[in-house]
Each structure stands twice: as structure tokens, then as C-alpha cells.
Write an enzyme that holds these catalytic residues in place. Sequence first.
Site, mmCIF file in Angstrom:
data_model
loop_
_atom_site.group_PDB
_atom_site.id
_atom_site.type_symbol
_atom_site.label_atom_id
_atom_site.label_comp_id
_atom_site.label_asym_id
_atom_site.label_seq_id
_atom_site.Cartn_x
_atom_site.Cartn_y
_atom_site.Cartn_z
ATOM 1 N N TYR A 11 0.829 -1.222 0.000
ATOM 2 C CA TYR A 11 0.000 0.000 0.000
ATOM 3 C C TYR A 11 0.863 1.273 0.000
ATOM 4 O O TYR A 11 0.815 2.075 -0.950
ATOM 5 C CB TYR A 11 -0.920 -0.064 1.223
ATOM 6 C CG TYR A 11 -1.711 1.187 1.519
ATOM 7 C CD1 TYR A 11 -2.381 1.880 0.508
ATOM 8 C CD2 TYR A 11 -1.822 1.664 2.824
ATOM 9 C CE1 TYR A 11 -3.128 3.026 0.802
ATOM 10 C CE2 TYR A 11 -2.563 2.797 3.123
ATOM 11 C CZ TYR A 11 -3.214 3.474 2.103
ATOM 12 O OH TYR A 11 -3.942 4.593 2.392
ATOM 13 N N GLY A 82 7.592 -5.829 5.472
ATOM 14 C CA GLY A 82 7.366 -6.333 6.816
ATOM 15 C C GLY A 82 5.899 -6.667 6.990
ATOM 16 O O GLY A 82 5.081 -6.417 6.096
ATOM 17 N N SER A 124 6.418 3.292 13.115
ATOM 18 C CA SER A 124 4.988 3.521 13.344
ATOM 19 C C SER A 124 4.781 4.285 14.639
ATOM 20 O O SER A 124 5.554 4.131 15.599
ATOM 21 C CB SER A 124 4.294 2.158 13.452
ATOM 22 O OG SER A 124 3.001 2.301 13.972
ATOM 23 N N TYR A 149 4.027 -6.594 17.199
ATOM 24 C CA TYR A 149 4.274 -5.742 16.023
ATOM 25 C C TYR A 149 4.983 -4.457 16.448
ATOM 26 O O TYR A 149 6.023 -4.085 15.897
ATOM 27 C CB TYR A 149 2.950 -5.413 15.321
ATOM 28 C CG TYR A 149 3.061 -4.285 14.317
ATOM 29 C CD1 TYR A 149 3.731 -4.463 13.106
ATOM 30 C CD2 TYR A 149 2.516 -3.023 14.589
ATOM 31 C CE1 TYR A 149 3.856 -3.411 12.193
ATOM 32 C CE2 TYR A 149 2.634 -1.982 13.685
ATOM 33 C CZ TYR A 149 3.301 -2.183 12.486
ATOM 34 O OH TYR A 149 3.423 -1.141 11.600
ATOM 35 N N LYS A 153 8.934 -3.026 15.729
ATOM 36 C CA LYS A 153 9.304 -1.729 15.136
ATOM 37 C C LYS A 153 10.288 -0.990 16.040
ATOM 38 O O LYS A 153 11.262 -0.410 15.570
ATOM 39 C CB LYS A 153 8.047 -0.867 14.934
ATOM 40 C CG LYS A 153 7.146 -1.346 13.815
ATOM 41 C CD LYS A 153 7.794 -1.114 12.466
ATOM 42 C CE LYS A 153 6.984 -1.676 11.326
ATOM 43 N NZ LYS A 153 7.668 -1.658 10.029
HETATM 44 P P1 NAD Z 1 1.671 -3.677 3.033
HETATM 45 O O1 NAD Z 1 1.461 -5.000 3.647
HETATM 46 O O2 NAD Z 1 0.692 -3.184 2.035
HETATM 47 O O3 NAD Z 1 3.133 -3.615 2.365
HETATM 48 C C1 NAD Z 1 4.226 -4.368 2.851
HETATM 49 C C2 NAD Z 1 4.858 -5.062 1.660
HETATM 50 O O4 NAD Z 1 5.979 -5.815 2.113
HETATM 51 C C3 NAD Z 1 3.912 -6.038 0.979
HETATM 52 O O5 NAD Z 1 3.942 -5.805 -0.409
HETATM 53 C C4 NAD Z 1 4.469 -7.410 1.340
HETATM 54 O O6 NAD Z 1 4.221 -8.357 0.301
HETATM 55 C C5 NAD Z 1 5.945 -7.106 1.505
HETATM 56 N N1 NAD Z 1 6.653 -7.992 2.430
HETATM 57 C C6 NAD Z 1 6.283 -8.372 3.686
HETATM 58 N N2 NAD Z 1 7.223 -9.153 4.237
HETATM 59 C C7 NAD Z 1 8.231 -9.256 3.329
HETATM 60 C C8 NAD Z 1 9.467 -9.914 3.314
HETATM 61 N N3 NAD Z 1 9.887 -10.654 4.366
HETATM 62 N N4 NAD Z 1 10.254 -9.810 2.217
HETATM 63 C C9 NAD Z 1 9.847 -9.086 1.144
HETATM 64 N N5 NAD Z 1 8.666 -8.445 1.097
HETATM 65 C C10 NAD Z 1 7.870 -8.527 2.182
HETATM 66 O O7 NAD Z 1 1.845 -2.623 4.218
HETATM 67 P P2 NAD Z 1 1.897 -1.044 4.173
HETATM 68 O O8 NAD Z 1 0.671 -0.536 4.813
HETATM 69 O O9 NAD Z 1 2.269 -0.583 2.822
HETATM 70 O O10 NAD Z 1 3.091 -0.807 5.198
HETATM 71 C C11 NAD Z 1 4.423 -0.611 4.770
HETATM 72 C C12 NAD Z 1 5.317 -0.461 5.976
HETATM 73 O O11 NAD Z 1 4.852 0.632 6.766
HETATM 74 C C13 NAD Z 1 5.327 -1.670 6.910
HETATM 75 O O12 NAD Z 1 6.640 -1.835 7.403
HETATM 76 C C14 NAD Z 1 4.390 -1.268 8.018
HETATM 77 O O13 NAD Z 1 4.688 -1.912 9.225
HETATM 78 C C15 NAD Z 1 4.649 0.218 8.105
HETATM 79 N N6 NAD Z 1 3.503 0.960 8.677
HETATM 80 C C16 NAD Z 1 2.279 0.864 8.087
HETATM 81 C C17 NAD Z 1 1.197 1.547 8.621
HETATM 82 C C18 NAD Z 1 -0.172 1.432 8.009
HETATM 83 O O14 NAD Z 1 -1.146 1.816 8.640
HETATM 84 N N7 NAD Z 1 -0.338 0.968 6.793
HETATM 85 C C19 NAD Z 1 1.381 2.347 9.763
HETATM 86 C C20 NAD Z 1 2.649 2.444 10.323
HETATM 87 C C21 NAD Z 1 3.717 1.740 9.760
HETATM 88 C C1 UD1 Z 2 -3.652 0.308 14.142
HETATM 89 C C2 UD1 Z 2 -2.678 -0.378 15.047
HETATM 90 C C3 UD1 Z 2 -1.366 0.362 14.997
HETATM 91 C C4 UD1 Z 2 -0.883 0.487 13.557
HETATM 92 C C5 UD1 Z 2 -1.974 1.170 12.746
HETATM 93 C C6 UD1 Z 2 -1.621 1.282 11.302
HETATM 94 C C7 UD1 Z 2 -4.020 -1.454 16.801
HETATM 95 C C8 UD1 Z 2 -4.355 -1.470 18.252
HETATM 96 N N1 UD1 Z 2 -3.193 -0.473 16.395
HETATM 97 O O1 UD1 Z 2 -3.842 1.623 14.632
HETATM 98 O O2 UD1 Z 2 -0.407 -0.312 15.764
HETATM 99 O O3 UD1 Z 2 0.316 1.235 13.493
HETATM 100 O O4 UD1 Z 2 -3.186 0.410 12.849
HETATM 101 O O5 UD1 Z 2 -1.665 0.030 10.674
HETATM 102 O O6 UD1 Z 2 -4.451 -2.288 16.022
HETATM 103 N N2 UD1 Z 2 -12.049 1.199 14.466
HETATM 104 C C9 UD1 Z 2 -13.380 0.905 14.630
HETATM 105 N N3 UD1 Z 2 -13.903 -0.115 13.912
HETATM 106 C C10 UD1 Z 2 -13.165 -0.871 13.035
HETATM 107 C C11 UD1 Z 2 -11.793 -0.557 12.870
HETATM 108 C C12 UD1 Z 2 -11.268 0.482 13.622
HETATM 109 O O7 UD1 Z 2 -14.076 1.556 15.399
HETATM 110 O O8 UD1 Z 2 -13.698 -1.809 12.423
HETATM 111 C C13 UD1 Z 2 -11.476 2.321 15.236
HETATM 112 C C14 UD1 Z 2 -10.367 1.890 16.175
HETATM 113 O O9 UD1 Z 2 -10.873 1.607 17.447
HETATM 114 C C15 UD1 Z 2 -9.491 3.143 16.184
HETATM 115 C C16 UD1 Z 2 -9.722 3.806 14.812
HETATM 116 O O10 UD1 Z 2 -10.909 3.212 14.303
HETATM 117 O O11 UD1 Z 2 -9.956 4.017 17.138
HETATM 118 C C17 UD1 Z 2 -8.584 3.542 13.856
HETATM 119 O O12 UD1 Z 2 -8.335 2.134 13.854
HETATM 120 P P1 UD1 Z 2 -7.267 1.455 12.892
HETATM 121 O O13 UD1 Z 2 -7.488 1.918 11.506
HETATM 122 O O14 UD1 Z 2 -7.272 -0.001 13.150
HETATM 123 O O15 UD1 Z 2 -5.894 2.111 13.365
HETATM 124 P P2 UD1 Z 2 -5.254 2.164 14.844
HETATM 125 O O16 UD1 Z 2 -5.953 1.274 15.789
HETATM 126 O O17 UD1 Z 2 -5.117 3.593 15.215
#
Ligand code: NAD
Ligand code: UD1
Length: 337
Positions: A11, A82, A124, A149, A153
Site C-alpha cells: 500500500y 514487513g 509507526s 508488532y 518496530k
Molecule cells: P503492506 O502490507 O501493504 O506492504 C508491505 C509489503 O511488504 C507487501 O507488499 C508485502 O508483500 C511485503 N513484504 C512483507 N514481508 C516481506 C518480506 N519478508 N520480504 C519481502 N517483502 C515482504 O503494508 P503497508 O501498509 O504498505 O506498510 C508498509 C510499511 O509501513 C510496513 O513496514 C508497516 O509496518 C509500516 N507501517 C504501516 C502503517 C499502516 O497503517 N499501513 C502504519 C505504520 C507503519
Molecule cells: C492500528 C494499530 C497500529 C498500527 C496502525 C496502522 C491497533 C491497536 N493499532 O492503529 O499499531 O500502526 O493500525 O496500521 O491495532 N475502528 C473501529 N472499527 C473498526 C476498525 C477500527 O471503530 O472496524 C477504530 C479503532 O478503534 C481506532 C480507529 O478506528 O480508534 C482507527 O483504527 P485502525 O485503523 O485499526 O488504526 P489504529 O488502531 O489507530
Amino acid sequence: MKLLVTGGAGYIGSHTVLELLQAGHEVVVLDNLCNSSLESLRRVQAIAGRSLLFVEGDIRNRTLLDQLFAQHQIDAVVHFAGLKAVGESVRKPLDYYASNMAGTLTLCQAMADAEVFRLVFSSSATVYGDPARVPASEESPVTNPSSPYGRSKLMVEQLLQDLQCSDARWSIGILRYFNPVGAHSSGLIGEDPLGLPNNLLPYLSQVAIGKLDCLQVYGNDYPTPDGTCVRDYIHVVDLALGHLRALQFISSRRGCEVWNLGAGKGYSVLQVISAFEQASGRTVRYVFGPRRAGDIAANWAEPSKAACELGWKAERSLANMMADTWRWQSMNPQGYR
Ligand code: NAD
Ligand code: UD1
């Protein structure tokens, strides 16, 4: 620059790869596709009108990494790869430590041997755990993330800081994302979770499109203005642009810096639902349910360090995030499938 982007099919990775290509960089993506599809990168290339090199493989495969660094003159690595599902990390901690922690370790070892010392890492806001004070700044304590998780991080952050202390040639940017949402304005790339979504926006938009029946709002008895949790939602394109700024910064000086990437504003779950309804013109069915284990009442970013040092701030509004999420969801009801 020539960049290796791990996890670039995912993503945030796909949106960042697009911005990197549009800025003129050369991109090699390494992804094992465990949570993504190659279709995202086909579309990225179509939008950019430029091509990238895709390598299917795992960041834990040291031989493959050595080959990649030998074949390509990589200037910097942007490391997204990851696992990211909080609940799953509680059930499968070994998978999370293996991918996130051991994977980053292997990547850094291969980088050091290849003398590639520039790295941008996806951390994160989860490292702040339940912050004693909001907004959370980079100086806020990071001692108590609530899941494997989050701890994976934090461990990687510590590993990277130790690495830079040991060898001043390293230049590392650690980006603490708040809540990334939204999609590219073309509607061609966006978030495509496998199975039932865990996060708010994918769930909400699948209810709006009729794939899911009803959203459960986790708790309406929090000490917040309307009783629902407050988060800092950031448009994924703003987030992607933050990576370009971080790359510029780390290319001009050495060290290990941490930056919050958030909008600096908190919105409640009910405010998000209402903004989404306005943007989509659909009514979203929801019910109040119990609190979700591990959720905190409120967290949003103090984003001024990134503003001062990177010249970056989030520009896109909540209405914009919702409109782009809806465009992506309605143009691609089955995601990339
Ligand atoms: P995502 O799952 O869409 O993207 C992660 C990508 O990494 C995927 O394409 C997956 O196939 C690949 N991948 C996973 N493990 C792998 C491995 N061992 N070797 C090679 N490829 C691998 O997730 P995202 O939302 O795009 O997140 C990207 C990064 O940002 C992650 O490290 C995630 O922890 C971090 N992050 C995401 C969020 C969020 O809300 N999306 C929030 C904070 C941090
Ligand atoms: C979650 C993770 C956080 C991670 C982040 C991005 C948890 C406890 N935390 O954050 O570690 O970095 O995603 O991937 O999972 N909500 C609802 N109904 C739903 C889904 C969510 O009410 O079906 C609410 C949750 O309670 C929260 C808000 O929406 O208050 C956002 O939720 P979410 O999108 O899952 O993100 P976080 O919980 O903030």
C-alpha cells in the site's frame, strides 16, 4: 538516485514508488508479494509512464540481496517490507520478529557489505504505546508498545540507532507514520487488504460499497469529545512525499534521525464516518461495540520536526482523504483482483 524499495508492491510502498518515479529516480522493487499483488506496480508504471525493475523475493534471503547489490549501483534503500497486522502479531510473534526484525538485520548486513549506507525505514506511531501526553513528539517515551508488532518496530529503531553509532558512514531516516489512509487521486492504486480488513478506512469503505454489512465502532465511552477514539489520519500521498524529503535529507548528511509523519490533527471515529458519508454520498451502517483490546483513546502527531528539518507537512484534508478512498473503492470493488 537508484533506489532499492523493499515492500514496494504494498500500500504505502506503491504510492511512494510512484512519487519516486515521477521525481526521476530509478527504482528496483524487492517484494515477496505475501500481502500485495504485482498489479499495483503495473498500474504505478502506467501512471508514471516509466518502468521499474521488480524482483520477487524475501528480504531475509541474503544471497538474493547480495546479488541485487552486486548487479545494481544502489544509492539508498527505502525499507517498507514487513508484516503489519497488530492482532496477528499477538498470535504469531515469531513471524513478526522474523520478518520485521531479522529481515531488517539481514538487509542491513547486506547493505554494509555492499557499502550502501543510506536507509529510510517505515516505523509507526505504535512505538509511543499509550502516550502520557498528546500530541506525541519524537521526544515522547517509546518504552511500551502494546503488541509484538509494535515491539518489532521499536527493536528495529534501536538496531538502526546502534548501527549508526557504530559506523558514522550510515545515514538513516526513521519515519513514524500515524494513520495512513486514502489513495492516489487517479483511483488506480490504493489499499487492498486480504480478507477482512482490520483498519477503519478499508472496513468503512467496504461497508459503503456493500461488501460488508455494518461497521462496528469499537467503544463510545472513551474520554474524548464524542466518546470514540481519536487518531491522526494522513493521506498516503502526503506520506509518500515525506519519503522523498527524508531521502533528500539523509543524502546530504550522516546520522540517524527520527521524524513523525502525521497531519498533527486528531479526528474521532464518528468524524471520520461523517466525512466519508459526505465524500461518498452513501450512508454507512454502523453500531457501537465494545472497546478493542489494545486501543488507546487518542493519539496524534506533533509534526513540527519534519516541518523544520524536512520542509514537509501534510497538505491533504480529511475530505480529500475520504474522497480518494471512495474513488479507489468504487473504481475497484474487488481491489486489484
Ligand atoms: P503492506 O502490507 O501493504 O506492504 C508491505 C509489503 O511488504 C507487501 O507488499 C508485502 O508483500 C511485503 N513484504 C512483507 N514481508 C516481506 C518480506 N519478508 N520480504 C519481502 N517483502 C515482504 O503494508 P503497508 O501498509 O504498505 O506498510 C508498509 C510499511 O509501513 C510496513 O513496514 C508497516 O509496518 C509500516 N507501517 C504501516 C502503517 C499502516 O497503517 N499501513 C502504519 C505504520 C507503519
Ligand atoms: C492500528 C494499530 C497500529 C498500527 C496502525 C496502522 C491497533 C491497536 N493499532 O492503529 O499499531 O500502526 O493500525 O496500521 O491495532 N475502528 C473501529 N472499527 C473498526 C476498525 C477500527 O471503530 O472496524 C477504530 C479503532 O478503534 C481506532 C480507529 O478506528 O480508534 C482507527 O483504527 P485502525 O485503523 O485499526 O488504526 P489504529 O488502531 O489507530
